[in-house]
Design an enzyme around this catalytic site. Structure first.
Site, PDB file in Angstrom:
ATOM      1  N   HIS A  33       0.856  -1.186   0.000  1.00  0.00           N
ATOM      2  CA  HIS A  33       0.000   0.000   0.000  1.00  0.00           C
ATOM      3  C   HIS A  33       0.895   1.240   0.000  1.00  0.00           C
ATOM      4  CE1 HIS A  33      -4.224   1.545   1.173  1.00  0.00           C
ATOM      5  NE2 HIS A  33      -3.506   2.551   0.679  1.00  0.00           N
ATOM      6  N   LEU A  34       1.021   1.801  -1.175  1.00  0.00           N
ATOM      7  CA  LEU A  34       1.889   2.953  -1.379  1.00  0.00           C
ATOM      8  C   LEU A  34       1.551   4.109  -0.431  1.00  0.00           C
ATOM      9  CD1 LEU A  34       2.573   4.379  -4.915  1.00  0.00           C
ATOM     10  CD2 LEU A  34       1.556   5.852  -3.211  1.00  0.00           C
ATOM     11  N   HIS A  35       2.584   4.752   0.111  1.00  0.00           N
ATOM     12  CA  HIS A  35       2.378   5.934   0.948  1.00  0.00           C
ATOM     13  C   HIS A  35       3.613   6.822   0.874  1.00  0.00           C
ATOM     14  CE1 HIS A  35       4.096   2.655   3.339  1.00  0.00           C
ATOM     15  NE2 HIS A  35       4.705   3.572   4.062  1.00  0.00           N
ATOM     16  N   VAL A  36       3.368   8.107   0.987  1.00  0.00           N
ATOM     17  CA  VAL A  36       4.449   9.078   0.876  1.00  0.00           C
ATOM     18  C   VAL A  36       4.737   9.661   2.259  1.00  0.00           C
ATOM     19  CG1 VAL A  36       5.271  11.152  -0.305  1.00  0.00           C
ATOM     20  CG2 VAL A  36       3.582   9.673  -1.418  1.00  0.00           C
TER      21      VAL A  36
END
Ligand code: ZN
Length: 169
Positions: free
Chosen positions: A108-111
């Site tokens: 789950h991509l997160h910045v």
């Protein structure tokens, strides 16, 4: 890792947070149609934020144009509230995709948005052994939440589609 384990029986942290209402308890600052912005429970620096799409997407190419757009909106908002609440002078912004790249939440991509101040280079070495207290996170949350409300208010300088009244600064 403690943070990941604390989410319900192995459920993805960001998926769980996506469904919850913003609040001090779950550290979610805001949720839009497609994205969310939240505090990192184990911050590198005070005010360490994470911006993620709601959808369980693990790669940049998997994001839709509108998800990118909302993600960018929240990155911009993060910058503004960290400047307002903490006088951040710089930022480290980035993502770790994949286990070998050091991703804490896989798939789950997160910045990460980490605020910086000149002369804070020793921050980690001086505080690495210090436990992050819940009330410290709580006060960080309150501060950023207030800053966000101010930044997003019509008089906060943000360009809004509709201006109410004729209030001028
Ligand atoms: Zn997810």
């Amino acid at each position: 890792m403690k943070y990941i384990e604390s989410s319900k029986s192995g459920e993805c942290l960001f998926c769980a947070k996506s469904r919850s209402r913003p609040g001090k308890k779950n550290l979610v600052l805001a949720v839009s149609e497609k994205c969310l912005v939240m505090l990192n429970a184990f911050p590198y620096n005070c005010g360490h934020l994470m911006v993620a799409p709601k959808r369980h997407v693990g790669s940049m190419s998997g994001l839709s144009r509108s998800e990118w757009s909302e993600l960018a909106e929240y990155l911009s908002l993060s910058e503004r509230i960290l400047k307002k609440a903490y006088g951040a002078q710089g930022f480290n912004v980035g993502m770790n995709l994949g286990r070998c790249a050091g991703a804490g939440v896989l798939g789950h991509l997160h910045v990460h948005v980490v605020p910086r101040w000149s002369g804070d280079t020793n921050f980690m070495s001086t505080t690495a052994a210090t436990e992050v207290l819940p009330d410290t996170l709580g006060s960080t949350y309150a501060k950023l939440r207030t800053a966000m409300e101010e930044v997003l208010s019509p008089s906060g300088g943000r360009t809004t589609k509709r201006r109410h009244g004729s209030k001028k600064a």
